[in-house]
Design a protein around this motif. Structure first.
Motif, PDB file in Angstrom:
ATOM      1  N   ILE A 223       0.852  -1.197   0.000  1.00 29.43           N
ATOM      2  CA  ILE A 223       0.000   0.000   0.000  1.00 29.43           C
ATOM      3  C   ILE A 223       0.883   1.240   0.000  1.00 29.43           C
ATOM      4  N   PRO A 224       0.594   2.221  -0.854  1.00 30.47           N
ATOM      5  CA  PRO A 224       1.414   3.435  -0.887  1.00 30.47           C
ATOM      6  C   PRO A 224       1.411   4.190   0.438  1.00 30.47           C
ATOM      7  N   ALA A 225       2.389   5.062   0.599  1.00 26.74           N
ATOM      8  CA  ALA A 225       2.510   5.891   1.806  1.00 26.74           C
ATOM      9  C   ALA A 225       1.245   6.708   2.028  1.00 26.74           C
ATOM     10  N   ASP A 226       1.009   7.079   3.275  1.00 23.10           N
ATOM     11  CA  ASP A 226      -0.166   7.880   3.601  1.00 23.10           C
ATOM     12  C   ASP A 226      -0.185   9.165   2.782  1.00 23.10           C
ATOM     13  N   GLY A 227      -1.372   9.517   2.299  1.00 23.12           N
ATOM     14  CA  GLY A 227      -1.509  10.741   1.532  1.00 23.12           C
ATOM     15  C   GLY A 227      -2.690  10.667   0.579  1.00 23.12           C
ATOM     16  N   VAL A 228      -2.775  11.660  -0.289  1.00 22.63           N
ATOM     17  CA  VAL A 228      -3.835  11.743  -1.291  1.00 22.63           C
ATOM     18  C   VAL A 228      -3.231  11.518  -2.666  1.00 22.63           C
ATOM     19  N   TYR A 229      -3.909  10.718  -3.483  1.00 19.65           N
ATOM     20  CA  TYR A 229      -3.416  10.359  -4.808  1.00 19.65           C
ATOM     21  C   TYR A 229      -4.520  10.522  -5.845  1.00 19.65           C
ATOM     22  N   ALA A 230      -4.106  10.784  -7.079  1.00 20.65           N
ATOM     23  CA  ALA A 230      -5.025  10.715  -8.220  1.00 20.65           C
ATOM     24  C   ALA A 230      -4.915   9.335  -8.821  1.00 20.65           C
ATOM     25  N   GLY A 231      -6.030   8.857  -9.379  1.00 22.22           N
ATOM     26  CA  GLY A 231      -5.980   7.544 -10.006  1.00 22.22           C
ATOM     27  C   GLY A 231      -7.329   7.124 -10.536  1.00 22.22           C
ATOM     28  N   TRP A 232      -7.554   5.836 -10.541  1.00 24.70           N
ATOM     29  CA  TRP A 232      -8.811   5.286 -11.053  1.00 24.70           C
ATOM     30  C   TRP A 232      -9.372   4.255 -10.082  1.00 24.70           C
ATOM     31  N   LEU A 233     -10.687   4.219 -10.001  1.00 27.98           N
ATOM     32  CA  LEU A 233     -11.393   3.182  -9.260  1.00 27.98           C
ATOM     33  C   LEU A 233     -12.044   2.265 -10.291  1.00 27.98           C
ATOM     34  N   HIS A 234     -11.659   0.992 -10.287  1.00 30.60           N
ATOM     35  CA  HIS A 234     -12.205   0.013 -11.234  1.00 30.60           C
ATOM     36  C   HIS A 234     -13.298  -0.789 -10.542  1.00 30.60           C
ATOM     37  N   ALA A 235     -14.504  -0.700 -11.063  1.00 28.46           N
ATOM     38  CA  ALA A 235     -15.630  -1.440 -10.489  1.00 28.46           C
ATOM     39  C   ALA A 235     -16.632  -1.763 -11.575  1.00 28.46           C
ATOM     40  N   GLN A 236     -17.145  -2.974 -11.564  1.00 30.77           N
ATOM     41  CA  GLN A 236     -18.185  -3.407 -12.504  1.00 30.77           C
ATOM     42  C   GLN A 236     -17.782  -3.136 -13.953  1.00 30.77           C
ATOM     43  N   GLY A 237     -16.512  -3.378 -14.255  1.00 33.85           N
ATOM     44  CA  GLY A 237     -16.035  -3.242 -15.627  1.00 33.85           C
ATOM     45  C   GLY A 237     -15.776  -1.817 -16.077  1.00 33.85           C
ATOM     46  N   GLU A 238     -15.802  -0.862 -15.149  1.00 31.95           N
ATOM     47  CA  GLU A 238     -15.614   0.546 -15.504  1.00 31.95           C
ATOM     48  C   GLU A 238     -14.439   1.137 -14.734  1.00 31.95           C
ATOM     49  N   ALA A 239     -13.634   1.957 -15.418  1.00 29.54           N
ATOM     50  CA  ALA A 239     -12.540   2.683 -14.770  1.00 29.54           C
ATOM     51  C   ALA A 239     -12.980   4.121 -14.555  1.00 29.54           C
ATOM     52  N   MET A 240     -13.139   4.510 -13.289  1.00 33.14           N
ATOM     53  CA  MET A 240     -13.646   5.845 -12.956  1.00 33.14           C
ATOM     54  C   MET A 240     -12.531   6.715 -12.379  1.00 33.14           C
TER      55      MET A 240
END
Length: 317
Positions: A223-240
């Protein structure tokens, strides 16, 4: 792609194959060189390409309590290997008894009797068998006895990550732990991913207008270091596109470390109980405690806007 767990899962009529052996955690760009070479060699010989790996990580059995953080669970590694053209993955349960198997016995029981190896492809520092006594030179000797070739591929790739250190799973774990997800992505050839099931948290994000998916990560996850990151949440076949928070929620005196992802601009998502994945694109800021709740909300709004910009820039052709 076929997936086997244990030698008994290998089909009785399995013919000859090209084999590569290793933990291959992360399937990083160095690993990809070896695996691609094995696949190419298999195609030349007209036989399947097989990857042999282990579960749990051998270090956990040899030195209990030393299990390294994992860059990818086995099902994810299998997906990445399939993309590289691998035909079968064999996961060998790594037990105390298995750890005592000599290098010579490993060759006979795994490579000769079960996989009928026609060629074995490895990196120069590959070691195997009891007390890691087996080397690529020993493997080559065994190949002359049992009629298989041994090909050694230099897996060491370098770049900017880690100040120019050769790419490796160890370096990638260190960069992830430091929050350097850019460096980790350079080594992996893709963003670092964390997976797990969405569970109910304190629901403070929902109350503040930023409902998050609280991801219960898989055991030993890097797991990355504590903090806030930009990225994607992948759920139900969708990258959000997502704003991701890692940490203990110091604003509310939290003690449990969590990974939470806010799907930007998405309303009414119900992901509880679903297996999701979170990809880390870029570090935004470290974890902090604010003087007031209003100050926290203002910062969260800025974080979301910054994450939106970073993801949008990354998604441009």
């Amino acid at each position: 792609m076929q997936r086997w767990r244990g030698l008994e899962d290998i089909p009785q009529d399995w013919g000859r194959s090209v084999v590569t052996i290793g933990s291959y955690d992360g399937v990083h760009r160095g690993h990809q060189l070896i695996i691609r070479h094995a696949v190419d060699r298999a195609r030349e010989l007209g036989v399947p390409a097989v990857v042999v790996t282990f579960d749990p990580h051998p270090s956990e059995v040899v030195r209990p309590g030393s299990h390294p953080p994992l860059l990818a669970p086995h099902h994810r590694r299998a997906e990445l290997m399939a993309e590289l053209g691998v035909d079968a993955v064999l996961i060998l349960p790594f037990t105390t008894e298995f750890s005592r198997l000599s290098a010579a016995d490993f060759v006979v029981k795994v490579l000769v009797d079960k996989l009928h190896a026609k060629a074995v492809v490895e990196g120069p520092n590959f070691r195997f068998g009891h007390r890691a006594a087996g080397t690529v030179d020993f493997l080559a000797e065994q190949g002359r006895t049992y009629d298989f070739e041994v090909e050694v591929v230099d897996l060491y790739v370098t770049g900017e990550a880690g100040g120019g250190e050769p790419f490796s799973s160890t370096l990638t774990r260190r960069l992830v732990a430091e929050g350097d997800v850019d460096g980790a992505a350079e080594i992996l050839g893709r963003p670092h991913r964390v997976e797990g099931v969405v569970v109910r948290g304190a629901q403070r994000g929902r109350e503040m207008g930023f409902p998050t998916a609280n991801v219960e990560t898989l055991p030993h996850t890097a797991i990355p270091a504590d903090g806030v990151y930009a990225g994607w949440l992948h759920a139900q076949g969708e990258a959000m596109p997502a704003a991701i928070s890692v940490g203990t929620n110091p604003q509310f005196d939290g003690t449990e470390r969590t990974v939470e992802a806010y799907a930007i601009d998405r309303v009414g998502l119900d992901l509880y109980g679903l297996h999701v994945a979170v990809d880390f694109l870029a570090f935004v800021r470290g974890q902090a405690r604010f003087d007031t709740l209003e100050a926290l909300l203002e910062q969260m709004a800025r974080d979301v806007e910054r994450c939106r910009e970073l993801v949008a820039a990354a998604e441009k052709p």
